[in-house]
Design a protein around this motif. Structure first.
Motif, PDB file in Angstrom:
ATOM      1  N   ARG A  19       0.852  -1.182   0.000  1.00 34.80           N
ATOM      2  CA  ARG A  19       0.000   0.000   0.000  1.00 34.80           C
ATOM      3  C   ARG A  19       0.886   1.228   0.000  1.00 34.80           C
ATOM      4  O   ARG A  19       1.985   1.219   0.543  1.00 34.80           O
ATOM      5  N   GLU A  68       0.659   5.846   0.012  1.00 33.79           N
ATOM      6  CA  GLU A  68      -0.146   7.063   0.152  1.00 33.79           C
ATOM      7  C   GLU A  68       0.701   8.257  -0.269  1.00 33.79           C
ATOM      8  O   GLU A  68       1.878   8.334   0.078  1.00 33.79           O
ATOM      9  N   GLY A 100       0.649  12.332   0.005  1.00 26.96           N
ATOM     10  CA  GLY A 100       0.024  13.508   0.609  1.00 26.96           C
ATOM     11  C   GLY A 100       0.304  14.744  -0.229  1.00 26.96           C
ATOM     12  O   GLY A 100       1.363  14.860  -0.852  1.00 26.96           O
ATOM     13  N   LYS A 117      -5.456  17.690  -4.357  1.00 25.45           N
ATOM     14  CA  LYS A 117      -5.651  16.321  -4.867  1.00 25.45           C
ATOM     15  C   LYS A 117      -5.851  16.281  -6.365  1.00 25.45           C
ATOM     16  O   LYS A 117      -5.343  15.390  -7.035  1.00 25.45           O
ATOM     17  N   THR A 120      -7.864   7.825 -10.972  1.00 27.19           N
ATOM     18  CA  THR A 120      -8.268   7.979  -9.572  1.00 27.19           C
ATOM     19  C   THR A 120      -9.772   8.079  -9.456  1.00 27.19           C
ATOM     20  O   THR A 120     -10.466   8.432 -10.409  1.00 27.19           O
ATOM     21  N   ALA A 161      -9.899  11.446   0.326  1.00 26.88           N
ATOM     22  CA  ALA A 161      -8.823  10.812  -0.444  1.00 26.88           C
ATOM     23  C   ALA A 161      -9.282  10.522  -1.869  1.00 26.88           C
ATOM     24  O   ALA A 161     -10.470  10.512  -2.163  1.00 26.88           O
ATOM     25  N   GLY A 205      -3.239   2.200  -3.536  1.00 24.53           N
ATOM     26  CA  GLY A 205      -2.701   3.500  -3.181  1.00 24.53           C
ATOM     27  C   GLY A 205      -3.785   4.550  -3.127  1.00 24.53           C
ATOM     28  O   GLY A 205      -4.903   4.328  -3.593  1.00 24.53           O
ATOM     29  N   HIS A 206      -3.456   5.678  -2.519  1.00 27.06           N
ATOM     30  CA  HIS A 206      -4.379   6.807  -2.539  1.00 27.06           C
ATOM     31  C   HIS A 206      -3.634   8.121  -2.374  1.00 27.06           C
ATOM     32  O   HIS A 206      -2.497   8.158  -1.923  1.00 27.06           O
ATOM     33  N   ILE A 207      -4.305   9.182  -2.784  1.00 24.99           N
ATOM     34  CA  ILE A 207      -3.812  10.549  -2.656  1.00 24.99           C
ATOM     35  C   ILE A 207      -4.685  11.217  -1.610  1.00 24.99           C
ATOM     36  O   ILE A 207      -5.911  11.103  -1.661  1.00 24.99           O
ATOM     37  N   SER A 208      -4.063  11.894  -0.650  1.00 23.96           N
ATOM     38  CA  SER A 208      -4.861  12.564   0.375  1.00 23.96           C
ATOM     39  C   SER A 208      -4.384  13.995   0.577  1.00 23.96           C
ATOM     40  O   SER A 208      -3.215  14.304   0.402  1.00 23.96           O
ATOM     41  N   THR A 255       4.974  10.934   1.644  1.00 26.57           N
ATOM     42  CA  THR A 255       4.739   9.685   0.943  1.00 26.57           C
ATOM     43  C   THR A 255       4.950   8.563   1.936  1.00 26.57           C
ATOM     44  O   THR A 255       5.936   8.559   2.674  1.00 26.57           O
TER      45      THR A 255
END
Length: 64
Positions: A7, A9, A11, A15, A30, A36, A49-52, A62
């Motif tokens: 996983r 992430e 930051g 976004k 996305t 997120a 994965g995700h962007i927050s 990261t």
């Protein structure tokens, strides 16, 4: 095989701009999910994965 990445992430402050940047760089897509954006990497390995955007410091981080 050691410890594989399962996983990640990313930051950021914005976004939308961050998703556009990584989308153009890696061909990721996305989907908005509350605070997120969930990343579809297209990887056969299934790494999630995700962007927050937290709205406060730290804005750039990261996590793997």
């Amino acid at each position: 095989m050691g410890k594989p990445v399962v996983r990640f992430e990313i930051g950021c402050r914005d976004k939308t701009k961050t998703a556009e940047f990584y989308g153009s760089l890696f061909d990721w897509t996305t989907q908005e999910m509350g605070p997120a954006s969930i990343i579809a990497t297209g990887a056969e390995s299934g790494i999630q994965g995700h962007i927050s955007s937290l709205g406060h410091e730290p804005h750039n981080d990261t996590i793997f």
